[in-house]
Scaffold this active site. Structure first.
Site, short mmCIF file in Angstrom:
data_model
loop_
_atom_site.label_atom_id
_atom_site.label_comp_id
_atom_site.label_asym_id
_atom_site.label_seq_id
_atom_site.Cartn_x
_atom_site.Cartn_y
_atom_site.Cartn_z
N CYS A 29 78.77 55.37 71.17
CA CYS A 29 78.21 56.41 70.29
C CYS A 29 77.09 55.82 69.43
O CYS A 29 76.03 56.44 69.25
CB CYS A 29 79.27 56.98 69.35
SG CYS A 29 80.67 57.74 70.19
N CYS A 75 83.10 53.82 67.72
CA CYS A 75 82.80 53.89 69.16
C CYS A 75 81.43 53.28 69.45
O CYS A 75 80.40 53.88 69.14
CB CYS A 75 82.87 55.36 69.56
SG CYS A 75 81.91 55.82 71.00
#
Lengths: 495, 111
Positions: free
Chosen positions: B34, B31
């Site tokens: 993230c 991700c």
């Protein structure tokens, strides 16, 4: 952080020698965590476990339990911990960067393999030019690498577009890192005509797609280091920063009194030739493949490369890497030095005020090694801007001219000619390139003055100088972005 | 790194037991938002050291734990206090000032 040990706290989670085992559910990639819950309900709980291919005696264990520093398979080197006899495959091993990296990694103890179909040699031949530093045939290169440096390189003549053969070779070698240099690196070559644009885009885009499918099938846990270019970003006239692939967490889109976070979204790309467009398409293909299949990749947005030196290529004339100076394949500093040697004024296109990022050959090798040493995590698509500084092209011409005059007694002039490209000639430039030094421990070793001096010393050798003379008519551009083929007119000449 | 890495063994002790607030990021390595949050969370961990623990849990590695909380997507941020969620989920990348505000709201609260 101990110098060079940028990867000591990495764990088996990001190690390419690990198979992920246990409750691995690839459906969860990039999707809502609701998918995970559904999976929990269907299959029951559990964790992702590690299974080490190098140390099978460990059985199944927590992938966060062992760090690179603690693992005996990761060994201390100048550029961080590296896997013992790490298997690295270079796609495009016969090229300027590929061959240099093969020797560099071989000397560091990696088991190097590589493929090439000699496209670069053929493209250069097709334009009627040649590498001015003579290079040996591959068989002789491999022989000399063994004889002079004691390095065994496992080579196979193979086209990256041949997905079946590439997959077979990957399955046989099982590389732990793959460096993808197998692309056509020339903007002007892609702008010659439809056939050339088509060949560059299909070689680059479909070649990368083939590589991604082959990796997915054969070695999904391997690291893919993919060569992109700073030219993917363009040079926005607003002067906004050119971030490393993604917007930082703090970036915000503000519109009509509302705000949205842009953190982690891909930044805009603004490619400036059909070649650069192929690189942008690659970016999206690699980004998506990481998401779909949990591949792991670093996309390297490389500044303009220059230089001739690493200790390994300089060890024997048969080990030299190629050096092109023509309008299609010669990068700008390399071309300047060649022009200075044969008395052609160093040529700037248009205003000469364009600004670009640059990196020396040897520093680029260091960066790639440091990336290999700190592999991305499962599914991670990371982007680094690989450059050591940025300069106005006019200033670079002045630097090369000054070195040519002062250290080598040459009479060097500079000229501005019509710009055959469609590009901004006066623009702000605000690249961010802190990841490699901050997260990967990159320390710039070469500066422009030192490397340009090395280039003059090598290129002034009589046999090389005469090879530049032979092709001097191919240095000034005749390929216009407009599609025309004509000589450029001089705008200004100055000393 | 100043961020506490959470797992099955330490989640109870580090997140559920403390009387002080704990900021937890549920994240995944595939991700990009993230990954972009990492340096920012590290700064927050330093800034609030001794007052608020900043921690993160990998949702792929520890699915049972992730499934026990209302994590609809990653990154998701929560503040835990005395074993309960007192703020969140805050979904998607967050600016530093926003996370500071979320933390400070909980620090101001008595009990």
């Amino acid at each position: 952080m101990k110098k060079g040990m940028h990867n000591k706290d990495c764990t088996c989670w990001s190690c390419p020698a690990i198979n992920l085992a246990g409750k691995v559910d690839f459906r969860a990639c990039g999707q809502s965590v609701e998918q995970i819950k559904k999976f929990q309900d269907e299959k029951g709980g559990g964790h992702i476990m590690a299974e080490c291919r190098r140390r099978p005696e460990l059985g199944l264990y927590d992938p966060m339990a062992i760090t690179f520093q603690e693992c005996p398979e990761w060994q201390d080197t100048e550029y961080g911990y590296l896997l013992k006899n790490m298997r690295v495959m270079i796609l495009g091993i016969d090229g300027y960067l590929g061959w240099t990296l093969a020797l560099w990694l071989g000397k560091l103890g990696c088991k190097v393999s590589g493929i090439d179909n000699y496209s670069r040699r053929n493209w250069v031949k097709e334009r009627g030019t040649h590498t001015v530093v003579p290079i040996a045939r591959m068989t002789e290169r491999l022989h000399a690498a063994k004889e002079v440096l004691g390095i065994d390189i496992y080579f196979r003549e193979l086209d990256v577009l041949d997905k079946v053969a590439l997959t077979e070779f990957l399955k046989e070698v099982k590389p732990e890192a793959i460096v993808h240099y197998a692309e056509c690196p020339s903007a002007p070559y892609s702008m010659i005509d439809f056939e050339h644009a088509k060949n560059v885009q299909s070689n680059n885009v479909i070649g990368t797609l083939s590589t991604l499918f082959a990796i997915h099938e054969a070695v999904p846990e391997s690291t893919l280091i993919k060569l992109g270019t700073m030219g993917e970003y363009g040079a926005p006239l607003t002067g906004r920063p050119l971030f490393e692939g993604f917007f930082p967490a703090d970036a915000v889109l503000k519109w009509q009194d509302k705000e949205w976070s842009l953190g982690g979204e891909l930044t805009p790309r603004d490619p400036v030739s059909f070649y650069h467009i192929s690189k942008v398409q690659d970016t999206f293909n690699v980004y998506e493949a990481c998401k779909y299949w949990w591949l792991r990749s670093y996309d390297v947005m490389q500044g303009v490369i220059y230089g001739v030196h690493t200790d390994e290529v300089a060890a024997d004339p048969r080990l030299r890497t190629r050096f092109d100076i023509d309008e299609w394949f010669g990068t700008i500093i390399n071309r300047f030095v060649a022009q200075a040697i044969v008395g052609i004024p160093l040529t700037l296109y248009g205003a000469g005020e364009q600004i670009r990022g640059f990196i020396a050959l040897e520093d680029a090798m260091q960066c790639i090694t440091r990336l290999i040493a700190k592999p991305p995590e499962p599914g991670q698509y990371g982007v680094v801007n690989q450059m050591s500084g940025y300069y106005k092209l006019r200033e670079l011409a002045e630097t090369v001219a000054a070195i040519g005059k002062k250290s080598f007694g040459l009479d060097v002039q500079i000229q501005r000619v019509e710009n055959p490209r469609v590009e901004s000639e006066r623009h702000p430039f605000n690249p961010i390139f802190s990841k490699l030094p901050d997260e990967f421990g990159f320390v710039q070793k070469d500066n422009i003055e030192q490397e340009v001096s090395r280039m003059f010393s090598l290129l002034l050798q009589p046999n090389i100088k005469s090879r530049i003379e032979e092709k001097r008519h191919l240095i000034l551009p005749k390929t216009w972005w407009s599609g025309q083929k004509k000589e450029v007119e001089r705008i200004e000449l100055y000393k | 790194m100043n961020i506490k890495i959470l797992n099955d063994y330490n989640f109870e002790k580090e997140v559920l037991q403390p009387k002080t607030p704990v900021l937890v990021e549920f994240w995944a390595s595939w991700c990009p938002p993230c990954k972009m949050m990492e340096p920012l969370l590290d700064e927050l961990a330093k800034e609030f050291a001794g007052r608020v623990l900043v921690a993160k849990l990998n949702v792929d590695q520890y699915r049972d734990l992730a499934a026990a909380y209302p994590v609809m997507g990653v990154p998701s941020f929560f503040i835990f206090k005395l074993g309960k969620i007192v703020s969140g989920p805050h979904i998607g990348a967050q600016s530093k000032t926003r996370l500071q505000k979320i933390i400070e709201e909980q620090m101001d609260r008595v009990g």
